[in-house]
Design a protein around this motif. Structure first.
Motif, PDB file in Angstrom:
ATOM      1  N   ILE A  36      -4.151   5.906   4.601  1.00  0.00           N
ATOM      2  CA  ILE A  36      -3.718   5.173   2.651  1.00  0.00           C
ATOM      3  C   ILE A  36      -4.201   5.778   2.221  1.00  0.00           C
ATOM      4  O   ILE A  36      -5.047   6.773   1.374  1.00  0.00           O
ATOM      5  N   ILE A  37      -2.824   5.745   1.158  1.00  0.00           N
ATOM      6  CA  ILE A  37      -3.008   6.684   0.091  1.00  0.00           C
ATOM      7  C   ILE A  37      -3.784   6.083  -1.115  1.00  0.00           C
ATOM      8  O   ILE A  37      -5.399   6.526  -1.784  1.00  0.00           O
ATOM      9  N   HIS A  38      -2.790   4.990  -1.640  1.00  0.00           N
ATOM     10  CA  HIS A  38      -4.011   3.728  -3.100  1.00  0.00           C
ATOM     11  C   HIS A  38      -2.847   2.714  -2.445  1.00  0.00           C
ATOM     12  O   HIS A  38      -2.088   2.105  -2.214  1.00  0.00           O
ATOM     13  N   VAL A  39      -3.508   2.032  -3.633  1.00  0.00           N
ATOM     14  CA  VAL A  39      -3.319   0.244  -3.111  1.00  0.00           C
ATOM     15  C   VAL A  39      -2.456  -0.080  -4.338  1.00  0.00           C
ATOM     16  O   VAL A  39      -2.805   0.698  -5.836  1.00  0.00           O
ATOM     17  N   LYS A  40      -0.947  -0.473  -4.001  1.00  0.00           N
ATOM     18  CA  LYS A  40      -0.250  -0.767  -5.237  1.00  0.00           C
ATOM     19  C   LYS A  40      -1.000  -2.496  -5.605  1.00  0.00           C
ATOM     20  O   LYS A  40      -1.826  -2.556  -5.315  1.00  0.00           O
ATOM     21  N   GLU A  41      -0.050  -2.153  -7.192  1.00  0.00           N
ATOM     22  CA  GLU A  41       0.253  -3.318  -8.797  1.00  0.00           C
ATOM     23  C   GLU A  41       0.182  -4.919  -7.162  1.00  0.00           C
ATOM     24  O   GLU A  41       1.081  -4.542  -6.706  1.00  0.00           O
ATOM     25  N   LEU A  97       0.563  -1.712   0.007  1.00  0.00           N
ATOM     26  CA  LEU A  97      -0.084  -0.058   0.201  1.00  0.00           C
ATOM     27  C   LEU A  97       1.218   1.368  -0.051  1.00  0.00           C
ATOM     28  O   LEU A  97       1.424   0.856   1.058  1.00  0.00           O
ATOM     29  N   GLU A  98      -0.265   2.133  -0.584  1.00  0.00           N
ATOM     30  CA  GLU A  98       0.866   3.748  -0.318  1.00  0.00           C
ATOM     31  C   GLU A  98       0.433   4.300   0.859  1.00  0.00           C
ATOM     32  O   GLU A  98      -0.703   4.620   0.298  1.00  0.00           O
ATOM     33  N   ASP A 150       0.640   7.899   3.659  1.00  0.00           N
ATOM     34  CA  ASP A 150       0.862   9.099   4.117  1.00  0.00           C
ATOM     35  C   ASP A 150       1.665   9.076   5.309  1.00  0.00           C
ATOM     36  O   ASP A 150       1.152   9.195   6.401  1.00  0.00           O
ATOM     37  N   TYR A 209      -3.136  -5.656  -6.956  1.00  0.00           N
ATOM     38  CA  TYR A 209      -4.157  -5.903  -6.950  1.00  0.00           C
ATOM     39  C   TYR A 209      -5.034  -4.811  -6.925  1.00  0.00           C
ATOM     40  O   TYR A 209      -6.192  -4.313  -6.294  1.00  0.00           O
ATOM     41  N   GLY A 210      -4.613  -3.281  -6.765  1.00  0.00           N
ATOM     42  CA  GLY A 210      -4.926  -2.093  -7.165  1.00  0.00           C
ATOM     43  C   GLY A 210      -5.803  -1.926  -8.595  1.00  0.00           C
ATOM     44  O   GLY A 210      -5.493  -3.130  -8.941  1.00  0.00           O
ATOM     45  N   THR A 211      -6.349  -0.836  -8.178  1.00  0.00           N
ATOM     46  CA  THR A 211      -7.630  -1.443 -10.003  1.00  0.00           C
ATOM     47  C   THR A 211      -7.071  -0.392 -10.579  1.00  0.00           C
ATOM     48  O   THR A 211      -6.636   0.679 -10.020  1.00  0.00           O
TER      49      THR A 211
END
Lengths: 89, 267
Positions: free
Chosen positions: A80-85, A53-54, A56, A87-89
């Motif tokens: 959490i800023i966003h989910v990494k590959e 996860l990315e 903050d 799993y990320g969309t």
């Protein structure tokens, strides 16, 4: 500070700062866990979570607290800023 | 009649342990109790000067422990209060000159002949502190309403509990009512909230303490001063009396006080 300021609590009284500082330092004293150890744990948590996860990092908080019944707890608040590959969309 | 062994300790130095010990000892003696005050601060002897007995010392606690004199020979009886006795610390030795088991043995020799043994602990958490709490059956923790003193008191409370001597009772010393009123000093409620132990006394900051220490006359021997009344109340609570905690007076009445007084026609 005027009487009205005081009445409506517009300025933090120095005793409140003292109490807050004391409570914080005593949590560490009582648990026998120094603040430096918490920092270390925080860094390691960042390493693990950052794989997936990315987050903050600036806003992240890891704190030692004392729950009711005197049990020590480590409380982590990690935005959490966003989910990494992948799993990320 | 069992002898009560009460150790006065604090962790931090300079918060008023020795003044407290001297005044409680004098106060209990005034109440007709047979009291021995022991100065456990070996190397930094002070209780003798606060009590005004420094010129009468012949033997000290290390002389007793090392067998150079009998315990009774080392006790100094206060001529002003014949029920008050002092066992002075040695000035030329250090804390390692006495061990906790020797302290226990020494205090046991006072059982039955005295009602109270008060032990003035040195600052710190090392051997001097261990010596002072080893014979204790009750512990009084002195603190001032400052961050550093309360933090150290918390540590001491933890150590006392670990030794099975807890929980102890708290004396909050050197409260300045004007600062408390302004919100610039922790109040009794704040300190109790943090330390969570029973309160046995609140002592206001009082300039007459300086005068009394200058003269070597404990303040409880000196009429009704704010600190003297507070110490006497602690002694009464030790004796099991229910004494309400005093509301400390501020020097400058606040607006509400003034309004009330105005309303009552007292200007």
């Amino acid at each position: 500070m005027s009487f009205l300021d005081r009445l409506f609590g517009q300025e933090t009284r120095s005793k409140d700062i003292a109490k807050q500082r004391l409570q914080l330092v005593l949590v560490h004293d009582r648990a026998g866990i120094p603040a430096a150890l918490i920092e270390l744990i925080k860094d390691e948590i960042i390493q693990v979570i950052s794989k997936h996860l990315e987050i903050d990092r600036e806003a992240m908080e890891v704190n030692l607290t004392v729950a009711e019944k005197g049990q020590n707890r480590l409380v982590a608040d990690i935005p959490i800023i966003h989910v990494k590959e992948p799993y990320g969309t | 009649m069992t002898t009560r062994v009460v150790t006065i300790t604090s962790g931090k130095g300079g918060v008023g342990k020795t003044t407290t010990t001297a005044n409680l000892a004098a106060s209990l003696a005034q109440a007709g109790k047979r009291v021995v005050a022991i100065d456990a601060d070996i190397g930094l002897r002070n209780l003798d000067v606060v009590l005004g007995l420094e010129n009468r010392i012949v033997y000290d606690i290390v002389d007793v422990v090392e067998g150079r004199c009998r315990l009774r020979q080392a006790l100094i009886r206060d001529k002003r209060l014949p029920d008050l006795n002092l066992l002075p610390a040695a000035q030329t030795r250090d804390k390692s000159a006495v061990r906790p088991d020797q302290m226990i043995h020494l205090v046991e020799q006072l059982y039955n002949d005295f009602d109270f043994v008060l032990i003035d602990s040195p600052a710190g958490i090392e051997q001097g502190f261990r010596n002072a709490i080893a014979p204790a059956k009750e512990i009084l923790i002195v603190t001032t309403p400052e961050v550093s003193a309360v933090r150290d008191a918390d540590r001491i409370i933890g150590l006392i509990e670990a030794e099975g001597k807890g929980p102890g009772r708290l004396i909050l010393n050197r409260i300045k009512p004007d600062l408390v009123k302004r919100g610039d000093m922790l109040d009794t409620h704040d300190v109790l909230d943090i330390l969570a132990i029973e309160l046995i006394g609140i002592v206001p900051e009082d300039e007459s303490i300086v005068v009394s220490t200058n003269k070597g006359v404990p303040i409880v021997m000196n009429g009704a001063t704010p600190a003297g009344v507070a110490y006497r109340n602690i002694a009464r609570r030790l004796l099991g009396e229910e004494v309400p905690f005093q509301v400390l007076k501020t020097t400058h009445p606040g607006l509400l006080d003034r309004l009330f007084r105005f309303a009552r026609g007292q200007g």
